[in-house]
Write a protein that holds these residues in place. Structure first.
Motif, mmCIF file in Angstrom:
data_model
loop_
_atom_site.group_PDB
_atom_site.id
_atom_site.type_symbol
_atom_site.label_atom_id
_atom_site.label_comp_id
_atom_site.label_asym_id
_atom_site.label_seq_id
_atom_site.Cartn_x
_atom_site.Cartn_y
_atom_site.Cartn_z
ATOM 1 N N VAL A 142 -32.188 -21.225 -37.681
ATOM 2 C CA VAL A 142 -31.072 -20.460 -38.244
ATOM 3 C C VAL A 142 -29.755 -21.210 -38.077
ATOM 4 O O VAL A 142 -28.907 -21.197 -38.986
ATOM 5 C CB VAL A 142 -30.984 -19.075 -37.575
ATOM 6 C CG1 VAL A 142 -29.722 -18.324 -38.019
ATOM 7 C CG2 VAL A 142 -32.220 -18.252 -37.890
ATOM 8 N N SER B 90 -29.954 -15.248 -32.390
ATOM 9 C CA SER B 90 -30.224 -15.324 -33.830
ATOM 10 C C SER B 90 -29.575 -14.168 -34.557
ATOM 11 O O SER B 90 -29.017 -14.344 -35.653
ATOM 12 C CB SER B 90 -31.735 -15.320 -34.089
ATOM 13 O OG SER B 90 -32.347 -16.475 -33.553
ATOM 14 N N TYR B 91 -29.627 -12.971 -33.969
ATOM 15 C CA TYR B 91 -28.977 -11.817 -34.595
ATOM 16 C C TYR B 91 -27.475 -12.051 -34.743
ATOM 17 O O TYR B 91 -26.871 -11.679 -35.754
ATOM 18 C CB TYR B 91 -29.228 -10.555 -33.773
ATOM 19 C CG TYR B 91 -30.597 -9.954 -33.965
ATOM 20 C CD1 TYR B 91 -30.989 -9.441 -35.194
ATOM 21 C CD2 TYR B 91 -31.503 -9.899 -32.914
ATOM 22 C CE1 TYR B 91 -32.251 -8.891 -35.370
ATOM 23 C CE2 TYR B 91 -32.768 -9.356 -33.074
ATOM 24 C CZ TYR B 91 -33.131 -8.846 -34.309
ATOM 25 O OH TYR B 91 -34.388 -8.311 -34.481
ATOM 26 N N LEU C 257 -32.828 -14.443 -43.692
ATOM 27 C CA LEU C 257 -33.016 -14.830 -42.295
ATOM 28 C C LEU C 257 -33.322 -13.628 -41.413
ATOM 29 O O LEU C 257 -34.103 -13.720 -40.457
ATOM 30 C CB LEU C 257 -31.765 -15.553 -41.790
ATOM 31 C CG LEU C 257 -31.461 -16.907 -42.441
ATOM 32 C CD1 LEU C 257 -30.115 -17.441 -41.957
ATOM 33 C CD2 LEU C 257 -32.564 -17.919 -42.138
ATOM 34 N N TYR D 189 -36.820 -20.404 -33.577
ATOM 35 C CA TYR D 189 -36.251 -19.809 -34.790
ATOM 36 C C TYR D 189 -34.727 -19.868 -34.768
ATOM 37 O O TYR D 189 -34.097 -20.059 -35.814
ATOM 38 C CB TYR D 189 -36.716 -18.363 -34.943
ATOM 39 C CG TYR D 189 -36.269 -17.752 -36.263
ATOM 40 C CD1 TYR D 189 -36.749 -18.248 -37.467
ATOM 41 C CD2 TYR D 189 -35.353 -16.705 -36.292
ATOM 42 C CE1 TYR D 189 -36.327 -17.713 -38.682
ATOM 43 C CE2 TYR D 189 -34.928 -16.170 -37.496
ATOM 44 C CZ TYR D 189 -35.424 -16.672 -38.681
ATOM 45 O OH TYR D 189 -34.993 -16.146 -39.878
ATOM 46 N N TYR D 190 -34.131 -19.719 -33.599
ATOM 47 C CA TYR D 190 -32.673 -19.817 -33.509
ATOM 48 C C TYR D 190 -32.199 -21.183 -33.996
ATOM 49 O O TYR D 190 -31.201 -21.268 -34.732
ATOM 50 C CB TYR D 190 -32.216 -19.600 -32.069
ATOM 51 C CG TYR D 190 -30.740 -19.856 -31.866
ATOM 52 C CD1 TYR D 190 -29.801 -18.897 -32.203
ATOM 53 C CD2 TYR D 190 -30.276 -21.071 -31.360
ATOM 54 C CE1 TYR D 190 -28.439 -19.122 -32.033
ATOM 55 C CE2 TYR D 190 -28.919 -21.312 -31.186
ATOM 56 C CZ TYR D 190 -28.013 -20.329 -31.527
ATOM 57 O OH TYR D 190 -26.662 -20.580 -31.368
ATOM 58 N N SER E 277 -38.584 -17.314 -30.211
ATOM 59 C CA SER E 277 -37.200 -16.939 -30.524
ATOM 60 C C SER E 277 -36.279 -18.146 -30.474
ATOM 61 O O SER E 277 -35.368 -18.285 -31.300
ATOM 62 C CB SER E 277 -36.715 -15.870 -29.540
ATOM 63 O OG SER E 277 -37.481 -14.693 -29.667
ATOM 64 N N GLN F 179 -36.552 -12.987 -39.166
ATOM 65 C CA GLN F 179 -36.364 -12.761 -37.732
ATOM 66 C C GLN F 179 -37.318 -11.685 -37.209
ATOM 67 O O GLN F 179 -37.912 -11.818 -36.144
ATOM 68 C CB GLN F 179 -34.913 -12.339 -37.475
ATOM 69 C CG GLN F 179 -34.628 -11.763 -36.103
ATOM 70 C CD GLN F 179 -34.509 -12.830 -35.028
ATOM 71 O OE1 GLN F 179 -34.493 -14.024 -35.332
ATOM 72 N NE2 GLN F 179 -34.425 -12.408 -33.785
#
Length: 309
Positions: free
Chosen positions: A162, A29-30, A223, A158-159, A155, A227
């Protein structure tokens, strides 16, 4: 379209690839969030030819806009992202009206001052922003559909929230840079005076580029806040703008997905090197200097050159 199929093939299984090599799904995600911010900056820097060290302002506004929406307005993740996008976009449009006549170092200096202005507001306005402690007390909310609810707490989940936002934003920017408007941006980058003689108004097109660029970075900021469920004044700091510039140069500012490559490299190197030393930024800085000196087209430019030989 081949580029997009390759991109999808890499991004769809990315969290699982990272976990397989001993990393974390959150890193994926980052990569997308910072990659989107760098791509947004590159619309102004790589395609319009104006360097900005103040885009951290829009990252921070997007983050605080999302956080304040969740904390004080309505607990909706899509609404939070939308409010962060709108807040950053409005600020970029207003700021753009002030600096469209500036160029070069004067343009970059003004953007730094603008970013630091918001930094000190976030640092001092304790009642609204939490001051030095940052904005807390909010969290990303599940997505509610008519027949089911999608929990975004993990995680991986959420990815995949995104990812479509990243793909849609990138695709719209891709269409933009390949449109007549995008060609006008390139004309400004190559020769602003000649573009004026051709009938273009550089101030108007620079304002459009700046506004769109800031809006996209604002989405990334929203976002990012979701996160980590946190927004902090450092999002506004000029060093954050410098990080975005580094990502763009590392990946290649003359290639659309070059900034995404640079963001991925930066995030992965940070995770790897920070586990061994607190001076990890020194090594990334050395890499950045080497790329600027010997590979000005970045990693994407080097790959393109190798493929053409």
């Amino acid at each position: 379209m081949k580029t997009w199929f390759i991109l999808l093939a890499v991004l769809l299984p990315l969290p699982w690839i990272l976990q397989a090599i001993g990393s974390y799904a959150a890193i994926a995600s980052y990569i997308l969030i910072w990659g989107l911010a760098a791509i947004g900056l590159n619309l102004l820097m790589g395609y319009t030819g104006q360097l900005s060290f103040g885009h951290a302002a829009f990252l921070g506004l997007g983050a605080y806009g999302a956080g304040l929406t969740l904390k004080h307005l309505f607990p909706s993740t899509p609404l939070a992202v939308t409010c962060g996008f709108l807040l950053a976009g409005i600020a970029a449009a207003l700021m753009g009206l002030l600096i469209t006549r500036l160029r070069g170092i004067y343009f970059a200096t003004f953007t730094i001052a603008f970013s630091q202005f918001f930094y000190f507001i976030a640092f001092q306005w304790n009642d609204l922003t939490g001051g030095d402690d940052g904005l807390r007390g909010f969290a990303r909310q599940p997505l509610h559909f008519p027949s089911f609810t999608l929990d975004l707490s993990s995680s991986e989940a959420y990815y995949y929230f995104v990812l479509p936002i990243f793909l849609l934003s990138s695709f719209l920017l891709w269409q933009l840079v390949h449109s007549p408007l995008g060609r006008s941006f390139l004309a400004l980058r190559e020769n602003s005076l000649r573009a004026r003689f051709l009938g273009l108004r550089p101030e108007r097109y620079l304002w459009i580029s700046f506004t769109i660029s800031g809006s996209i970075v604002g989405i990334a900021g929203a976002l990012l806040a979701l996160q980590i469920n946190f927004a902090q004044p450092s999002f506004f700091h000029w060093t954050t703008s410098g990080t975005l510039v580094m990502m763009t140069f590392l990946g290649g500012r003359w290639h659309f997905f070059g900034p995404l490559i640079g963001a991925a490299l930066y995030v992965l190197l940070e995770e790897l090197l920070s586990s061994y030393t607190q001076e990890w930024m020194l090594f990334i800085g050395i890499l950045f200097i080497l790329v600027v000196l010997f590979f000005p087209g970045g990693i994407a430019g080097l790959a393109t050159k190798r493929r053409s030989t």
